[in-house]
Design a protein around this motif. Structure first.
Motif, mmCIF file in Angstrom:
data_model
loop_
_atom_site.group_PDB
_atom_site.id
_atom_site.type_symbol
_atom_site.label_atom_id
_atom_site.label_comp_id
_atom_site.label_asym_id
_atom_site.label_seq_id
_atom_site.Cartn_x
_atom_site.Cartn_y
_atom_site.Cartn_z
ATOM 1 N N TRP A 1 -13.794 -27.876 18.935
ATOM 2 C CA TRP A 1 -15.212 -27.576 19.113
ATOM 3 C C TRP A 1 -15.415 -26.381 20.046
ATOM 4 O O TRP A 1 -16.246 -25.510 19.792
ATOM 5 N N SER A 2 -14.664 -26.363 21.150
ATOM 6 C CA SER A 2 -14.850 -25.278 22.120
ATOM 7 C C SER A 2 -14.145 -24.001 21.671
ATOM 8 O O SER A 2 -14.674 -22.901 21.860
ATOM 9 N N TYR A 3 -12.965 -24.131 21.055
ATOM 10 C CA TYR A 3 -12.265 -22.921 20.639
ATOM 11 C C TYR A 3 -13.018 -22.200 19.524
ATOM 12 O O TYR A 3 -12.937 -20.976 19.387
ATOM 13 N N LYS A 4 -13.788 -22.948 18.737
ATOM 14 C CA LYS A 4 -14.590 -22.335 17.687
ATOM 15 C C LYS A 4 -15.588 -21.348 18.278
ATOM 16 O O LYS A 4 -15.878 -20.302 17.679
ATOM 17 N N ILE A 5 -16.107 -21.653 19.464
ATOM 18 C CA ILE A 5 -17.040 -20.730 20.123
ATOM 19 C C ILE A 5 -16.342 -19.405 20.392
ATOM 20 O O ILE A 5 -16.906 -18.328 20.167
ATOM 21 N N TRP A 6 -15.109 -19.472 20.880
ATOM 22 C CA TRP A 6 -14.323 -18.260 21.149
ATOM 23 C C TRP A 6 -14.082 -17.476 19.861
ATOM 24 O O TRP A 6 -14.169 -16.250 19.827
ATOM 25 N N GLU A 7 -13.790 -18.188 18.772
ATOM 26 C CA GLU A 7 -13.566 -17.517 17.489
ATOM 27 C C GLU A 7 -14.827 -16.806 17.004
ATOM 28 O O GLU A 7 -14.757 -15.683 16.472
ATOM 29 N N LEU A 8 -15.968 -17.445 17.185
ATOM 30 C CA LEU A 8 -17.222 -16.821 16.762
ATOM 31 C C LEU A 8 -17.517 -15.568 17.588
ATOM 32 O O LEU A 8 -18.007 -14.560 17.057
ATOM 33 N N ILE A 9 -17.215 -15.642 18.875
ATOM 34 C CA ILE A 9 -17.376 -14.457 19.728
ATOM 35 C C ILE A 9 -16.473 -13.333 19.237
ATOM 36 O O ILE A 9 -16.891 -12.173 19.105
ATOM 37 N N GLN A 10 -15.219 -13.662 18.938
ATOM 38 C CA GLN A 10 -14.274 -12.650 18.454
ATOM 39 C C GLN A 10 -14.741 -12.046 17.139
ATOM 40 O O GLN A 10 -14.681 -10.826 16.955
ATOM 41 N N ASP A 11 -15.188 -12.914 16.223
ATOM 42 C CA ASP A 11 -15.628 -12.416 14.913
ATOM 43 C C ASP A 11 -16.754 -11.396 15.068
ATOM 44 O O ASP A 11 -16.753 -10.330 14.439
ATOM 45 N N TRP A 12 -17.751 -11.751 15.895
ATOM 46 C CA TRP A 12 -18.892 -10.850 16.085
ATOM 47 C C TRP A 12 -18.454 -9.577 16.810
ATOM 48 O O TRP A 12 -18.805 -8.466 16.395
ATOM 49 N N PHE A 13 -17.678 -9.716 17.868
ATOM 50 C CA PHE A 13 -17.307 -8.575 18.703
ATOM 51 C C PHE A 13 -16.414 -7.602 17.941
ATOM 52 O O PHE A 13 -16.559 -6.373 18.059
ATOM 53 N N ASN A 14 -15.488 -8.126 17.145
ATOM 54 C CA ASN A 14 -14.595 -7.243 16.383
ATOM 55 C C ASN A 14 -15.367 -6.342 15.432
ATOM 56 O O ASN A 14 -15.036 -5.165 15.252
ATOM 57 N N ILE A 15 -16.392 -6.899 14.813
ATOM 58 C CA ILE A 15 -17.218 -6.086 13.903
ATOM 59 C C ILE A 15 -17.889 -4.944 14.664
ATOM 60 O O ILE A 15 -17.941 -3.798 14.187
ATOM 61 N N GLN A 16 -18.384 -5.237 15.870
ATOM 62 C CA GLN A 16 -19.091 -4.225 16.651
ATOM 63 C C GLN A 16 -18.154 -3.116 17.125
ATOM 64 O O GLN A 16 -18.495 -1.929 17.058
ATOM 65 N N ILE A 17 -16.957 -3.471 17.617
ATOM 66 C CA ILE A 17 -16.078 -2.436 18.169
ATOM 67 C C ILE A 17 -15.421 -1.602 17.075
ATOM 68 O O ILE A 17 -15.066 -0.439 17.309
ATOM 69 N N ARG A 18 -15.280 -2.178 15.878
ATOM 70 C CA ARG A 18 -14.720 -1.375 14.781
ATOM 71 C C ARG A 18 -15.663 -0.238 14.410
ATOM 72 O O ARG A 18 -15.215 0.815 13.944
ATOM 73 N N LYS A 19 -16.953 -0.453 14.607
ATOM 74 C CA LYS A 19 -17.924 0.614 14.350
ATOM 75 C C LYS A 19 -17.707 1.788 15.303
ATOM 76 O O LYS A 19 -18.102 2.914 15.015
ATOM 77 N N LEU A 20 -17.063 1.525 16.450
ATOM 78 C CA LEU A 20 -16.784 2.555 17.454
ATOM 79 C C LEU A 20 -15.356 3.056 17.375
ATOM 80 O O LEU A 20 -14.864 3.731 18.274
ATOM 81 N N ASP A 21 -14.664 2.684 16.283
ATOM 82 C CA ASP A 21 -13.257 3.086 16.071
ATOM 83 C C ASP A 21 -12.326 2.518 17.128
ATOM 84 O O ASP A 21 -11.291 3.125 17.452
ATOM 85 N N VAL A 22 -12.659 1.366 17.662
ATOM 86 C CA VAL A 22 -11.768 0.685 18.608
ATOM 87 C C VAL A 22 -10.852 -0.240 17.814
ATOM 88 O O VAL A 22 -11.295 -0.957 16.917
#
Length: 398
Positions: free
Chosen positions: A274-295
């Motif tokens: 239950w708690s690790y899923k929160i971390w995964e959701l954060i990663q999923d959202w954040f990865n999309i954002q930083i890829r837009k910046l070529d990170v």
């Protein structure tokens, strides 16, 4: 269903001639009556939209489709007034070992029973070609005059006498498991319970009888974080109120909600799904954002040599008291202590110096998902202050 004229009047007539459930019932000469009604997603909606005569001793069904990684799939069908306690269901089914029954998602429902959410019922067991779903029936259904169940769609119901429902299930090659569920509002059965093993020691309740009252002038007990348990209590509910003892209430919440399990090393905790899923959701959202910046994502070792750490004394000065050191390998001592990552800069930046030779190598934009260990503090708190914690670090050179 003469008494349902008012319910069905506004519902378009449905062609049932190709419905596989009804074809199966007809082919096996099982008497049945199927009628259309207002679309109803839940048992509560059925009770409201399709009321049955109070004196008819008939019932709709409440249906729950569970999945357990170890024990498999279970379709539970009960009277609408039955109390289905998920935590006690495993014991009632006599499942051994760890039991973690969760509602299966619609994808599994479609794959195994061929129905969408809200359309399931005991008749849907016909579609379980692999015979890997355990059908659990409420014994209370057997005492009803008729049982009303969806024929794979939730805008219609099929009424059967209980014996004919069992005959249909048997014709499908399924032997149901019968369980006597209590009714909502009935007293819960007294079960021998114990404190979850994942609770910290300070919160374990004593199973010993209460001692006689002590003298008011006697000194208070040293440990004020224990509560006596009444005989017969299962200890599955919150034992502390937030206003009463915030720290112990917080512990109860994160443990009983299955977010955290305590570990035998202070300050380190097991993040449950239950708690690790929160971390995964954060990663999923954040990865999309930083890829837009070529990170780009990368990963660097969690260990850093003492020499490299000391070269960055100014940077790690604030972390010095918190550094955890590895000094042994097996029975022997290491030639030099190795630090467990307190921060990432001292590990990443020497590599940057090797990679960047000219302006053509710029910009360098990296992100790292990792863990960090800091050992200094004395009072760890899950999610807030832990010795090991998950970490996101962005490092760029321009």
């Amino acid at each position: 269903m003469d008494n349902m004229t008012d319910v069905t009047a506004a519902v378009d007539q449905i062609d049932f001639s190709t419905n596989p459930i009804l074809l199966k019932l007809s082919s096996t000469s099982i008497p049945h009556h199927t009628y259309p009604h207002t679309l109803s997603m839940t048992a509560d909606e059925l009770i409201t939209n399709v009321p049955l005569p109070a004196d008819s001793n008939e019932t709709h069904t409440k249906n729950l489709f569970f999945k357990d990684k170890k024990h498999g799939l279970f379709l539970v069908c009960a009277c609408t007034d039955a109390e289905v306690n998920t935590k006690e269901l495993g014991k009632m089914l006599k499942l051994e070992g760890k039991v973690n029954l969760r509602l299966a998602d619609e994808k599994v429902l479609m794959e195994k029973l061929g129905v969408k959410k809200g359309c399931v019922g005991p008749l849907a067991i016909m579609n379980n070609a692999d015979k890997d779903v355990t059908l659990v029936l409420d014994e209370g259904l057997m005492s009803k005059a008729k049982v009303h169940s969806h024929p794979l769609r939730n805008d219609a119901s099929t009424a059967l006498v209980p014996s004919d429902l069992l005959k249909f299930i048997t014709e499908c090659g399924v032997e149901p498991t019968m369980i006597a569920f209590g009714k909502k509002g009935d007293a819960a059965p007294v079960l021998a319970g114990k404190v979850p093993s994942s609770r910290p020691d300070g919160d374990k309740s004593s199973s010993k009888p209460k001692l006689p009252p002590k003298d008011k002038n006697a000194p208070k007990a040293a440990n004020q974080n224990k509560k006596q348990t009444k005989k017969g209590e299962t200890q599955l509910a919150l034992k502390w109120k937030k206003e009463e003892n915030f720290a112990m209430w917080y512990t109860d919440v994160i443990v009983l909600s299955e977010m955290i399990s305590y570990y035998d090393i202070s300050g380190c905790y097991i993040l449950r799904p239950w708690s690790y899923k929160i971390w995964e959701l954060i990663q999923d959202w954040f990865n999309i954002q930083i890829r837009k910046l070529d990170v780009e994502n990368s990963y660097f070792p969690m260990f850093v040599s003492k020499d490299r750490l000391e070269k960055e004394k100014d940077h790690v000065e604030g972390f010095a008291p918190e550094v955890a050191w590895v000094t042994k390998s097996g029975e022997g001592d290491l030639a030099a202590p190795i630090a467990v990552r307190p921060t990432s800069e001292t590990i990443m930046y020497p590599a940057f110096a090797d990679w960047i030779r000219s302006h053509r190598d710029l910009p360098l934009k990296l992100n790292q998902w990792s863990n960090v260990v800091r050992w200094e503090f004395k009072d760890p708190t899950p999610f807030l202050r832990t010795r090991e914690f998950l970490w996101q670090g962005g490092h760029t050179a321009h």
